[in-house]
Enzyme design. Structure first.
Site, PDB file in Angstrom:
ATOM      1  CD  GLU A  31      -3.165   0.826   2.105  1.00  0.00           C
ATOM      2  OE1 GLU A  31      -3.679   1.795   2.667  1.00  0.00           O
ATOM      3  OE2 GLU A  31      -3.544  -0.347   2.289  1.00  0.00           O
ATOM      4  CG  ASP A 135      -2.014  -0.707   5.302  1.00  0.00           C
ATOM      5  OD1 ASP A 135      -0.924  -1.284   5.130  1.00  0.00           O
ATOM      6  OD2 ASP A 135      -2.117   0.509   5.509  1.00  0.00           O
ATOM      7  CG  ASP A 137      -7.290  -1.126   6.942  1.00  0.00           C
ATOM      8  OD1 ASP A 137      -7.252  -1.286   5.704  1.00  0.00           O
ATOM      9  OD2 ASP A 137      -6.723  -0.172   7.508  1.00  0.00           O
ATOM     10  CE1 TYR A 356      -2.003  -0.978   9.017  1.00  0.00           C
ATOM     11  CE2 TYR A 356      -4.122  -1.639   9.930  1.00  0.00           C
ATOM     12  CZ  TYR A 356      -3.387  -0.960   8.988  1.00  0.00           C
ATOM     13  OH  TYR A 356      -4.039  -0.253   7.998  1.00  0.00           O
TER      14      TYR A 356
END
Length: 533
Positions: A31, A135, A137, A356
């Site tokens: 990312e 990432d 999420d 994270y």
């Protein structure tokens, strides 16, 4: 649709590739450029070559085996966040020709960053595998499918339209975490990506529709309005509303005078020689009555101890640290705003110092290596001694249950880092807090006793309180939360008479609440479900 269907890789296709032993080309997309560089370093043991691509760097190396191929050719590159943005078609762009209400049912389109798309197409052309390191999420999952959209058509076909697209899941930028992710490659989650699409569309439609409506409405009513556009946002507007509401409370407050009785005990065995009792009435808004009671208590000259209550209490260890609690702590006590704290946390994460930093979970998932993570900190020059005592004396405590929303574990330190190693300043303050918070979360509770004596004089009731700390527990590693030990004098027992050394009547006025601090505002947003972490 074809690119989404192609996500599922065929097991038989992998077996064919493994048996053939032919060289394969693997593309990894992260990312952020810094994350791509870290992943390339871990996967290649720092033997990669870096070249500049059309948009971001491309790291190349060979020699690492993959899916049965002894020496695959690897390229690691990155996006810079979202590649696409959602918008209305051209015919809905005219404010005068479109009623704002129409925007709620209007279609939307996604516009991709052409330069980034061309970059990924060039890197991925002819590749056998695409590994997504976005990432972990919802936003990262959404970017996964933006990357798939850009790359799927240029990947090498296998058995017709089947292409191999894999998802890496990780919570820390360390070699161990990256290697573990390589052993458990899965598929991107389409439903989480669609949830972000839905939110983006809702944000666009609500934001643009209400912005146009209130701009057109208010600009025709107020000549002195000093803005050409009155922006509305589903998050920004209610958040601003909290601040406005508090401001109105402050402006509407009318100060009101009140009076408080503050008698001082002349008890022996006091370090300071005196103890101020708290009036049960707290305060009176009638000065005449207050002064009459003042005279009655003053004439009594002694207190009678009616009762002495001793109660065992616990200050419970903190739960796992999530993003909201980290940002509140940074704003309230670490001298940095939430936005800045998130930037610092991202840097610490990218450098492998912490896990994270974007997580809603306060519970450690089943199987989380709590003891191993704590063991790592045993050699730390600042808090290693406390950690050693926890481990060697068997004092390590199971963490509180908390909430696991299934995204990422609570934020934890990933390695032993000194102030110099993290760069000092803000980075050290945040790393120090995260590390201490984690250690505290597996430490014993703080145990103490409260001592509350109820006193009477002239018919008026007062209380004095003391505290005896039995075990500092977790507060020892977080000294700013440590309780002070101040015990009541031994002379204060039920039935005893204690002389009143002096009594004061203090006049004051009620005060309005203070303006919201950033920490309080974040708590309000969390309570009302506004925004994302």
């Amino acid at each position: 649709a074809q690119s989404i269907r192609s996500v599922r890789a065929s097991a038989s296709s992998r077996e064919i590739m493994a048996r053939s032993g032919e060289s394969v080309k693997v593309i990894c997309v992260a990312e952020k450029p810094s994350l791509a560089a870290s992943i390339a370093g871990f996967l290649s043991d720092n033997s990669h070559e870096t070249k500049r691509g059309l948009a971001t760097d491309v790291h190349e190396f060979t020699g690492r085996p993959f899916q049965g191929c002894r020496s695959a050719h690897w390229k690691v590159t990155s996006t810079t966040g979202h590649m696409a943005s959602v918008d209305f078609p051209e015919r809905f762009q005219n404010w005068d020709a479109v009623d704002p209400a129409e925007l709620f049912s209007a279609p939307t389109i996604k516009r991709a960053d052409g330069r980034m798309v061309r970059h990924l197409e060039a890197v991925a052309k002819g590749a056998d595998y695409l590994i997504l390191w976005l990432d972990c999420d919802r936003e990262g999952e959404n970017i996964c499918f933006e990357v798939i959209e850009a790359c799927a058509s240029v990947l090498k076909p296998l058995n017709g339209s089947i292409r191999r697209i894999l998802r890496a899941k990780f919570s820390a930028v360390t070699k161990d975490s990256i290697e573990r992710a390589m052993t458990s490659l899965g598929e991107p989650n389409r439903n989480e990506a669609l949830a972000v699409d839905a939110r983006q569309e809702l944000d666009l439609k609500m934001g643009v529709a209400f912005t146009r409506f209130q701009t057109q409405f208010f600009l025709n009513k107020y000549d002195r309005l000093d803005s050409r556009v009155l922006s509305y946002g589903p998050c920004q507007t209610p958040t601003l509303g909290f601040c406005v509401q508090r401001h109105l409370e402050i402006m509407r407050h009318v100060p009101e005078p009140f009076w408080v009785l503050e008698p001082t005990l002349g008890a022996p065995n006091l370090a300071e020689g005196e103890l101020i009792a708290r009036w049960k009435r707290t305060r009176l808004f009638d000065e005449e009555v207050a002064r009459a009671l003042f005279k009655i208590v003053n004439d009594a000259s002694t207190f009678l101890v009616c009762s002495l209550d001793v109660k065992s209490e616990l200050r419970v260890r903190p739960g796992g640290l999530n993003t909201v609690e980290m940002l509140k702590a940074a704003s309230a006590g670490l001298g940095m705003g939430a936005h800045r704290a998130m930037q610092v946390a991202e840097r610490l994460y990218m450098a492998g110092h912490i896990s994270y930093p974007r997580t809603e979970s306060t519970a450690y998932p089943k199987g989380f290596a709590l003891k191993e993570t704590l063991q790592t900190q045993k050699s730390h020059p600042v808090w290693g001694g406390f950690v050693a005592k926890l481990l060697d004396d068997g004092l390590m405590t199971a963490p509180r249950r908390g909430v696991d929303v299934g995204d990422h574990p609570p934020i934890t330190p990933m390695r032993v880092s000194t102030e110099d190693q993290v760069g000092g300043g803000e980075a050290w303050r945040l790393y120090d807090f995260i590390s201490r918070h984690f250690i505290a979360s597996v430490s014993p509770d703080c145990e103490y006793e409260t001592q509350t004596a109820t006193l009477t004089a002239g018919g008026e009731e007062f209380t004095v309180q003391g505290r005896a700390v039995l075990n500092h527990g977790w507060t020892e590693i977080m000294p700013h939360r440590m309780l002070l030990d101040f015990r009541l004098p031994e002379s204060i027992v039920e039935g005893a008479s204690i002389p009143i050394k002096s009594i004061n009547i203090r006049g004051d006025t009620t005060s309005p609440p203070g303006y919201l601090t950033e920490s309080e505002l974040i708590a309000q947003m969390e309570k009302n479900g506004i925004g994302t972490d």
